[in-house]
Write a protein that holds these residues in place. Structure first.
Motif, mmCIF file in Angstrom:
data_model
loop_
_atom_site.group_PDB
_atom_site.id
_atom_site.type_symbol
_atom_site.label_atom_id
_atom_site.label_comp_id
_atom_site.label_asym_id
_atom_site.label_seq_id
_atom_site.Cartn_x
_atom_site.Cartn_y
_atom_site.Cartn_z
ATOM 1 N N SER A 205 -52.326 -10.760 -49.085
ATOM 2 C CA SER A 205 -52.071 -12.178 -48.826
ATOM 3 C C SER A 205 -53.365 -12.887 -48.422
ATOM 4 N N MET B 162 -51.496 -7.903 -45.212
ATOM 5 C CA MET B 162 -52.540 -8.762 -44.662
ATOM 6 C C MET B 162 -53.719 -8.873 -45.618
ATOM 7 N N HIS C 160 -48.569 -14.321 -42.882
ATOM 8 C CA HIS C 160 -49.885 -13.760 -42.543
ATOM 9 C C HIS C 160 -50.254 -14.122 -41.095
#
Lengths: 136, 119
Positions: free
Chosen positions: A31, A28, A83
């Protein structure tokens, strides 16, 4: 550590200690930073440098003659969907507590999300600009 | 939505979730409209014309705001995790974040909505 746990409960998700959840936590952040450049860059290019008045079939066809913007869009698409779906999974885990609910939610999430991602990849990869585009 | 202790920490977290889900919903629709490019110019141009409607133009400014807020707030979370001592300045950091947000959104809103007012 007192500081970091107080911090986590106030701001972000507590850092998992290992396994898949740790990878998800790291993904997370990595990205997210990449998408900051890719997605904000996409918005600036499409809405500030160009505008919705300039975007049409020919605009996309000219952009997709080369490989650069295709790769850009492909990377952004896959990173954003993973994501976003992973973020939604974390949110749903906060609200769904029964295992059966979580299982159904996960199937829907990965089913619909996976199908849409595949559709997006097909569009970026398969689209062939007509030969008339790009000829001055 | 759950509410915890209130204050900046809770609201910034809640907005992070709301903007994240909002951008994901748009992204799903955007994949569907973009897919029409494969079917030919008449289909793609028909759907893209919707984006020029004033209601859509205002929504696009909202989308820009969601992506920008989510990005800036995400960077703030990463900074806190990297340097936990920063938590002492959490309020100030949020104000700085929102100042950057406002400074960016003013020209963005002007540029994106200019055509609505015929300029």
């Amino acid at each position: 550590m007192a500081t970091s746990s107080a911090l986590s409960s106030a701001y972000g998700r507590p850092k998992p200690t290992g396994g898949l959840e740790l990878w998800s936590w790291v993904f997370m952040r990595v990205s997210g930073l990449l998408l900051l450049v890719l997605a904000l860059g996409h918005l600036v290019i499409m809405h500030l440098i160009n505008s919705v008045d300039a975007i049409d079939y020919d605009f996309v066809a000219r952009r997709y003659i080369g490989w650069f913007w295709r790769s850009y869009d492909l990377l952004m698409l896959v990173l954003a969907m993973v994501h976003g779906l992973n973020g939604l999974r974390v949110i749903l885990d906060d609200y769904l507590h029964q295992p059966v609910q979580r299982r159904i939610a996960a199937w829907l999430l990965y089913g619909i999300g996976g199908a849409l991602t595949a559709l997006g990849i097909v569009a970026v990869v398969v689209f062939q600009p007509p030969s008339s585009v790009g000829v001055p | 939505m759950s509410r915890y202790r209130g204050g900046i920490g809770q609201w910034s977290w809640m907005f992070h979730r709301i903007t994240g889900v909002g951008v994901l919903v748009f992204l799903c629709l955007h994949i569907l409209d973009t897919f029409l490019i494969v079917l030919g110019p008449e289909h793609y141009n028909a759907i893209i014309a919707w984006y020029r409607h004033p209601v859509f133009r205002v929504s696009e400014v909202g989308l820009f705001a969601c992506v920008l807020y989510h990005s800036l707030n995400g960077v703030r979370i990463i900074l806190f995790e990297a340097w936990t001592g920063l938590v002492r300045w959490h309020r100030q950091m949020f104000y700085v974040q929102m100042a950057i947000f406002a400074v960016c959104m003013l020209p963005v809103t002007y540029l994106m909505l200019r055509p609505v007012f015929g300029r």
